[in-house]
Design a protein around this motif. Structure first.
Motif, PDB file in Angstrom:
ATOM      1  N   PHE A  66      42.881  20.215  47.507  1.00 44.77           N
ATOM      2  CA  PHE A  66      43.236  21.519  46.930  1.00 44.77           C
ATOM      3  C   PHE A  66      42.055  22.103  46.154  1.00 44.77           C
ATOM      4  O   PHE A  66      41.762  23.307  46.236  1.00 44.77           O
ATOM      5  CB  PHE A  66      44.446  21.346  46.018  1.00 44.77           C
ATOM      6  N   LEU A  67      41.358  21.254  45.432  1.00 50.14           N
ATOM      7  CA  LEU A  67      40.180  21.681  44.679  1.00 50.14           C
ATOM      8  C   LEU A  67      39.061  22.108  45.622  1.00 50.14           C
ATOM      9  O   LEU A  67      38.393  23.123  45.405  1.00 50.14           O
ATOM     10  CB  LEU A  67      39.719  20.536  43.776  1.00 50.14           C
ATOM     11  N   PHE A  68      38.874  21.344  46.693  1.00 49.94           N
ATOM     12  CA  PHE A  68      37.830  21.673  47.664  1.00 49.94           C
ATOM     13  C   PHE A  68      38.133  22.967  48.409  1.00 49.94           C
ATOM     14  O   PHE A  68      37.222  23.716  48.773  1.00 49.94           O
ATOM     15  CB  PHE A  68      37.661  20.532  48.677  1.00 49.94           C
ATOM     16  N   GLN A  69      39.400  23.221  48.675  1.00 47.75           N
ATOM     17  CA  GLN A  69      39.765  24.465  49.353  1.00 47.75           C
ATOM     18  C   GLN A  69      39.327  25.675  48.534  1.00 47.75           C
ATOM     19  O   GLN A  69      38.835  26.655  49.083  1.00 47.75           O
ATOM     20  CB  GLN A  69      41.278  24.500  49.594  1.00 47.75           C
ATOM     21  N   LEU A  70      39.491  25.582  47.238  1.00 41.89           N
ATOM     22  CA  LEU A  70      39.066  26.673  46.369  1.00 41.89           C
ATOM     23  C   LEU A  70      37.542  26.787  46.334  1.00 41.89           C
ATOM     24  O   LEU A  70      36.983  27.889  46.340  1.00 41.89           O
ATOM     25  CB  LEU A  70      39.604  26.455  44.958  1.00 41.89           C
ATOM     26  N   LEU A  71      36.868  25.656  46.326  1.00 46.52           N
ATOM     27  CA  LEU A  71      35.409  25.651  46.255  1.00 46.52           C
ATOM     28  C   LEU A  71      34.758  26.168  47.544  1.00 46.52           C
ATOM     29  O   LEU A  71      33.774  26.906  47.502  1.00 46.52           O
ATOM     30  CB  LEU A  71      34.898  24.235  45.978  1.00 46.52           C
ATOM     31  N   PHE A  72      35.330  25.787  48.679  1.00 45.58           N
ATOM     32  CA  PHE A  72      34.646  26.019  49.953  1.00 45.58           C
ATOM     33  C   PHE A  72      35.155  27.215  50.745  1.00 45.58           C
ATOM     34  O   PHE A  72      34.459  27.687  51.638  1.00 45.58           O
ATOM     35  CB  PHE A  72      34.756  24.769  50.837  1.00 45.58           C
ATOM     36  N   ILE A  73      36.372  27.683  50.467  1.00 44.00           N
ATOM     37  CA  ILE A  73      36.945  28.774  51.253  1.00 44.00           C
ATOM     38  C   ILE A  73      36.889  30.063  50.441  1.00 44.00           C
ATOM     39  O   ILE A  73      37.357  30.109  49.305  1.00 44.00           O
ATOM     40  CB  ILE A  73      38.403  28.465  51.663  1.00 44.00           C
ATOM     41  N   LYS A  74      36.320  31.093  51.021  1.00 48.66           N
ATOM     42  CA  LYS A  74      36.121  32.348  50.293  1.00 48.66           C
ATOM     43  C   LYS A  74      37.288  33.324  50.421  1.00 48.66           C
ATOM     44  O   LYS A  74      37.533  34.125  49.538  1.00 48.66           O
ATOM     45  CB  LYS A  74      34.851  33.046  50.806  1.00 48.66           C
ATOM     46  N   SER A  75      37.993  33.268  51.546  1.00 50.67           N
ATOM     47  CA  SER A  75      39.060  34.235  51.807  1.00 50.67           C
ATOM     48  C   SER A  75      40.324  33.866  51.032  1.00 50.67           C
ATOM     49  O   SER A  75      40.911  32.799  51.234  1.00 50.67           O
ATOM     50  CB  SER A  75      39.366  34.281  53.307  1.00 50.67           C
ATOM     51  N   LEU A  76      40.751  34.759  50.158  1.00 49.43           N
ATOM     52  CA  LEU A  76      41.968  34.532  49.384  1.00 49.43           C
ATOM     53  C   LEU A  76      43.186  34.464  50.295  1.00 49.43           C
ATOM     54  O   LEU A  76      44.095  33.651  50.073  1.00 49.43           O
ATOM     55  CB  LEU A  76      42.138  35.648  48.354  1.00 49.43           C
TER      56      LEU A  76
END
Length: 327
Positions: A66-76
């Motif tokens: 979940f933390l990595f998804q926020l770090l690596f994915i730009k599209s909200l």
């Protein structure tokens, strides 16, 4: 430490460049969240501690992902869609226990994760450099609280009108009290049957009597049986219910409490379950800080490894602000 690539210019924009890596993160999140819910259900149904540790391990994996998804994915929009599928996977783990309460719990955790993710995005936008620790502090507490709240809701739903503790969990609760009881009754154990304990106490009491050595063996046996029966009756009166003296002491106490709970009115049962659920939530939250620190530490190590092997890289965008892009 992560490095800055000078060959990336201000033309870099906040777009997702690797759909395959985003898919990997999404799949990992969906699977780990499904396993968290599935093993949590099995733990509440059977009380097997192995399922509890499997559930906790799955939750740990999910929080890192979940933390990595926020770090690596730009599209909200992509992140929100992934969180939706993860929440649906969590709900799928209760396919055989599905009800409106479980659905409400999954919806609450979905909202909590969206809130947590929004805080993380705001944290990234308000800082020039990517600060892993500050970001984990911004999003993990809410995600952990959501998991704890969901666990409390599931606990009440799975137990329903049944007793709120399994025999295994009850035995674990009783274990610390053994040492206290043994100060007064040295040979005490919850694994003894009530009859065995009563006989042991009666034999000890009679053997300590001054005239015991002059009594015939048959008389001693009769006195032990009579004294043991009296102790069993006293124990039964204390519990306020008839008992089976052949059951283990822990089983006797458990069955008595269970029967008393099941005889309560439905509204009182619900209040007891609600109190038990709140105790679970507060207990989990009391361990939230050390748990978050452990998750953050493990996540940071994996994060550095991913940057080192080229899974992603840190670049400077046009406004001299660090972002992370999938290569």
């Amino acid at each position: 430490m992560p490095y800055l690539t000078n060959n990336h210019s201000a033309n870099v924009v906040e777009i997702d460049r690797s759909n395959s890596k985003i898919a990997v993160l999404a799949v990992l999140g969906v699977i780990s969240f499904f396993l968290f819910g599935y093993f949590l259900k099995l733990y509440f149904l059977g009380g097997d501690l192995n399922f509890f540790w499997l559930s906790l391990g799955s939750l740990s994996v999910y929080l890192i992902v979940f933390l990595f998804q926020l770090l690596f994915i730009k599209s909200l929009k992509r992140i929100n869609l992934i969180i939706f599928f993860e929440s649906a996977a969590l709900l799928a783990g209760f396919y055989d226990q599905f009800n409106r309460t479980i659905l409400m719990g999954a919806f609450i955790i979905f909202l909590f994760l969206l809130w947590s993710n929004y805080n993380g995005i705001r944290q990234l936008r308000d800082t020039i450099k990517v600060n892993f620790w500050r970001l984990s502090k911004a999003i993990l507490p809410k995600a952990i609280a959501a998991a704890a709240l969901f666990g409390s809701i599931v606990y009440m739903s799975v137990n329903g009108g049944d007793f709120f503790l399994s025999q295994t969990a009850f035995d674990e609760i009783l274990k610390p009290s053994v040492l206290i009881v043994q100060k007064f009754v040295p040979d005490f154990s919850f694994s003894l049957s009530l009859n065995e304990l009563a006989v042991n106490l009666a034999e000890k009491q009679i053997s300590e009597a001054p005239q015991a050595q002059f009594l015939p063996k048959s008389v001693k046996t009769q006195l032990v049986a009579q004294s043991a029966k009296e102790l069993e009756n006293k124990f039964s009166n204390i519990l306020g219910a008839p008992i089976d003296p052949k059951l283990k002491i822990s089983e006797t106490i458990y069955e008595t409490l269970k029967n008393k709970f099941l005889s309560l009115p439905e509204n009182i049962k619900y209040l007891v379950l609600l109190a038990a659920g709140m105790i679970i939530f507060l207990t989990v939250e009391s361990f939230a800080l050390p748990f978050r620190l452990i998750i953050s530490f493990i996540g940071f190590i994996i994060y550095e490894i991913l940057l080192a092997v080229g899974f992603a890289t840190i670049v400077l965008e046009g406004k001299n602000k660090e972002i992370i892009i999938l290569k």
